[in-house]
Write a protein that holds these residues in place. Structure first.
Motif, short mmCIF file in Angstrom:
data_model
loop_
_atom_site.label_atom_id
_atom_site.label_comp_id
_atom_site.label_asym_id
_atom_site.label_seq_id
_atom_site.Cartn_x
_atom_site.Cartn_y
_atom_site.Cartn_z
N UNK A 121 1.16 -1.23 0.35
CA UNK A 121 -0.10 0.11 0.34
C UNK A 121 0.90 1.54 0.60
N UNK A 122 2.31 1.49 0.64
CA UNK A 122 2.02 2.66 1.02
C UNK A 122 3.35 2.78 -0.14
N UNK A 123 4.51 1.67 -0.69
CA UNK A 123 5.02 1.88 -1.61
C UNK A 123 4.31 1.81 -3.14
N UNK A 124 3.07 1.47 -3.26
CA UNK A 124 2.03 2.17 -4.12
C UNK A 124 1.49 3.31 -3.80
N UNK A 125 1.34 4.27 -2.98
CA UNK A 125 1.28 5.89 -3.03
C UNK A 125 2.48 6.31 -2.94
#
Ligand code: SF4
Length: 378
Positions: free
Chosen positions: A125-129
């Motif tokens: 989730x964090x790496x996507x955002x």
């Protein structure tokens, strides 16, 4: 060989033996400082002191380990127990981006209600955002908790976390890596052999790691020496076998004010901190970088530490809850301007770095301090 010869040996670049390291504890502070600073000048840019812009995120305070020196953890039934949502964590990252930082240090308690998938989804989730976010997260203690929860080995867990976006596993939870000391302060705490086993697995996979030490449990020179020699041996191994290793060494003092260890563990004075830091610089011949710690002893002692072997001022830590909960020096974070001011006032040139100690830029202290700009580095 007398202790003064030992200093000469270390300054000459020779490795110290266990008994030689032990003998350093009998030396006066000024002699140790002069030798440690000399070694620091040889190993790192003599005029520069580095720092990092980052943010600590403590994703959960629920923990089943229950260390007596920890005022941060809660049992899951306590009213103020929390686990942050992914959205709340992303908001914190957003704030970091606004001040130019691209790295989070994310750690929490050992929370058995969070399955491995929760961590994997969080990282994705964090790496996507935030595709350029660097995530250094979880301690050997948390990985051990996941081993127990999943039945998987640390290697497998770390590999899966890496695939999901993990960049590094900081070396928290080292304290003093001598089981007799650990047993008294926190009987359920990760044991020395497990700490090294999990750090070794992380280094073998190419993950970033940091070596640390916390003094003040009542340990003596013998235990401190054993801790330093253990880290030095692991650094040798990681360098030789994995072409990897600890990025740096950080020394902290135990904070007991709001913990169950208050009145039971002595803590450590600034004098002891500086002495141990200087001895660490002389002992850890395979480390380039040593951090000065301002959250536990304040800016003034951290400035002094720059003359006792440290070449780095740590990080902004935009948020930090573990040291502050235990009764740190009243500081939970620092702005770039504050850190730059401390470095300049101590007589060095400040440089912003990344977690791997690569220099990113030299901020202009004049603009930063005189024009009152808070964070013009991005
Ligand atoms: S130090 Fe870490 S492992 Fe120990 S009680 Fe606190 S959160 Fe849990």
């Amino acid at each position: 060989m007398g202790p003064m010869d030992v200093l000469e040996k270390a300054v000459g670049g020779e490795r110290l033996t266990e008994s030689e390291v032990l003998s350093l504890f009998d030396l006066p502070l000024p002699e140790l400082a002069a030798a440690a600073h000399e070694v620091r000048l040889q190993k790192t840019h003599p005029e520069v002191v580095t720092f990092l812009i980052d943010r600590n995120i403590n994703y959960t305070n629920v923990c089943t380990v229950g260390c007596a020196f920890c005022a941060f953890y809660r049992t899951r039934r306590q009213k103020d127990a929390y686990t942050l949502t992914y959205e709340a964590i992303a908001e914190k990252v957003e704030e970091l981006y606004q001040v130019g930082g691209r790295r989070i240090l994310m750690q929490g308690g050992v929370n058995p209600e969070l399955p491995l998938e929760w961590y994997l989804d969080l990282l994705r989730y964090l790496k996507n955002r935030f595709p350029d976010l660097r995530i250094d997260a979880f301690s050997p203690e948390e990985i051990l908790g996941l081993e127990r929860l999943t039945g998987l080995r640390a290697e497998v867990i770390l590999e899966r976390l890496m695939e999901a976006g993990l960049d590094g596993m900081p070396g928290a939870g080292a304290e003093i890596l001598v089981d007799e000391v650990r047993q008294k302060a926190a009987p359920a705490r990760i044991k020395t052999a497990d700490w090294y086993r999990i750090v070794d697995a992380a280094q073998a996979l190419g993950l970033y790691t940091l070596a640390s030490m916390v003094i003040g449990f009542g340990e003596g020179p013998r235990e401190r020496t054993a801790h330093l020699l253990g880290l030095r041996a692991q650094q040798d191994k990681a360098r030789e076998k994995y072409q990897n290793g600890f990025a740096a060494f950080a020394l902290w003092t135990l904070q007991v004010e709001h913990t169950r260890l208050k009145g039971k563990a002595p803590g450590a004075t600034a004098h002891e901190y500086l002495k141990t830091l200087a001895i660490a610089r002389l002992t850890l011949d395979n480390f380039a970088h040593l951090q000065a710690s301002w959250p536990t002893l304040g800016f003034k002692v951290a400035q002094a530490a720059l003359y006792y072997g440290a070449d780095d001022f740590g990080s902004t830590m935009l948020e930090e809850n573990v040291v502050s909960a235990a009764g740190g020096h009243g500081r939970t974070h620092a702005t770039v301007r504050e850190i730059v001011r401390q470095i300049v006032d101590a007589g060095f040139r400040p440089a912003e770095r990344d977690p791997l100690y690569r220099i990113l830029r030299y901020p202009d202290p004049k603009a930063l301090l005189e024009e009152g700009l808070e964070l013009p580095l991005a």
